[in-house]
Every structure is written in structure tokens, then in C-alpha cells.
Design a protein around this motif. Structure first.
Motif, PDB file in Angstrom:
ATOM      1  N   GLN A   1     -29.088 -28.238  62.264  1.00 55.77           N
ATOM      2  CA  GLN A   1     -29.242 -29.684  62.407  1.00 55.77           C
ATOM      3  C   GLN A   1     -28.521 -30.436  61.294  1.00 55.77           C
ATOM      4  N   ALA A   2     -28.616 -29.939  60.075  1.00 50.65           N
ATOM      5  CA  ALA A   2     -27.931 -30.575  58.946  1.00 50.65           C
ATOM      6  C   ALA A   2     -26.425 -30.510  59.131  1.00 50.65           C
TER       7      ALA A   2
ATOM      8  N   LEU B   1     -25.366 -33.031  61.713  1.00 48.28           N
ATOM      9  CA  LEU B   1     -25.415 -34.374  61.148  1.00 48.28           C
ATOM     10  C   LEU B   1     -24.193 -34.629  60.281  1.00 48.28           C
ATOM     11  N   LEU B   2     -23.847 -33.674  59.438  1.00 47.31           N
ATOM     12  CA  LEU B   2     -22.669 -33.832  58.585  1.00 47.31           C
ATOM     13  C   LEU B   2     -21.401 -33.954  59.421  1.00 47.31           C
TER      14      LEU B   2
ATOM     15  N   SER C   1     -21.130 -35.047  62.524  1.00 48.40           N
ATOM     16  CA  SER C   1     -21.090 -36.322  63.234  1.00 48.40           C
ATOM     17  C   SER C   1     -20.776 -37.461  62.267  1.00 48.40           C
ATOM     18  N   ASN C   2     -21.276 -37.387  61.031  1.00 51.37           N
ATOM     19  CA  ASN C   2     -20.942 -38.410  60.036  1.00 51.37           C
ATOM     20  C   ASN C   2     -19.469 -38.356  59.680  1.00 51.37           C
TER      21      ASN C   2
END
Length: 57
Positions: free
Chosen positions: A35-36, A39-40, A42-43
Motif C-alpha cells: 500500500q505504501a 501511494l508513493l 501514485s504521488n
């Protein structure tokens, strides 16, 4: 690890209890890491490639 729990903390449960818990936690930690990473990624895709620098139109 089970032996260490028995010796140091007087753990009374069976080794399978410890094995099951460790297996469960490893899966949870892998899910958290995934998940992390997502997130990274997608950022990063929403920037110009530099962290925190949005693409300007």
C-alpha cells in the motif's frame, strides 16, 4: 522464537500459535508495504518527477 518466548517470558502456548501469528503478521506487513509503495507511485505520477513539484500547465 517460540523457545525464546518460553524461556524468557514463560510462554505456555504451543509453537503452532506462534507460527500462525508470525505468518499473519508477515502478510499484514507485506500488505502495508504494498500500500505504501502504491501511494508513493501514485504521488510520483502526479508530479513532474520531482517530489512535491506538480506539473504546471
Amino acid at each position: 522464537m517460540w523457545e525464546q518466548l518460553r524461556e524468557e517470558l514463560d510462554f505456555k502456548g504451543p509453537d503452532q500459535t506462534v507460527r500462525s501469528y508470525i505468518s499473519k503478521r508477515k502478510k499484514e506487513q507485506l500488505d502495508e508495504a504494498t500500500q505504501a509503495t502504491l501511494l508513493l507511485e501514485s504521488n510520483w505520477l502526479g508530479t513532474s518527477g520531482l517530489w512535491g513539484s506538480p506539473i504546471q500547465n
